[in-house]
Write an enzyme that holds these catalytic residues in place. Structure first.
Site: not given
Length: 123
Positions: A67, A14, A23, A111, A27, A29
């Site tokens: 994914h 996201h 952020c 996260e 990137h 998580h």
């Protein structure tokens, strides 16, 4: 009051909108998700809900996110895909799938190992 909790995880990418910092860049998580349900009384079998049934319901919802680039999936194509928003989204998706005698208590989304967001509709 009885409470059951199950955990699962998903991996996704996201990027945060309206945010200044690293952020805002694309990137990913490995999110950990905990679902808590509650009920005041147990049925005759002594189980608020079968753990396996609750885990299956959660797995189906997480599979839709796994994914993926969350910013391209409704409602996150319009709504910022923060941990808070993901927790609320999952709460609202899971609650209608529960038996009538069970209420959704909270959804917690981590996260990272040290950061999580919790959504509940209780004050």
């Amino acid at each position: 009051m009885f409470t059951l909790e199950v955990e699962d995880h998903f991996s996704a990418a996201h990027q945060l909108r309206e945010y200044r910092g690293k952020c805002e860049n694309l990137h990913g998580h490995n999110w950990r998700v905990k679902v808590a349900i509650s009920g005041a009384e147990l049925p005759s079998n002594g189980m608020l809900m079968d753990f396996g049934d609750l885990k299956r319901i959660l797995a189906v919802e997480l599979n839709l996110l796994d994914h993926q680039f969350l910013n391209q999936i409704p409602p996150f194509d319009r709504r910022n895909p923060t941990s808070e928003s993901i927790a609320q989204y999952l709460f609202q998706r899971l609650a209608p799938q529960l038996p009538a005698t069970v209420q959704m208590s909270a959804v917690t989304v981590w996260e990272s190992e040290k950061c999580c967001a919790v959504y509940s509709e209780r004050v």
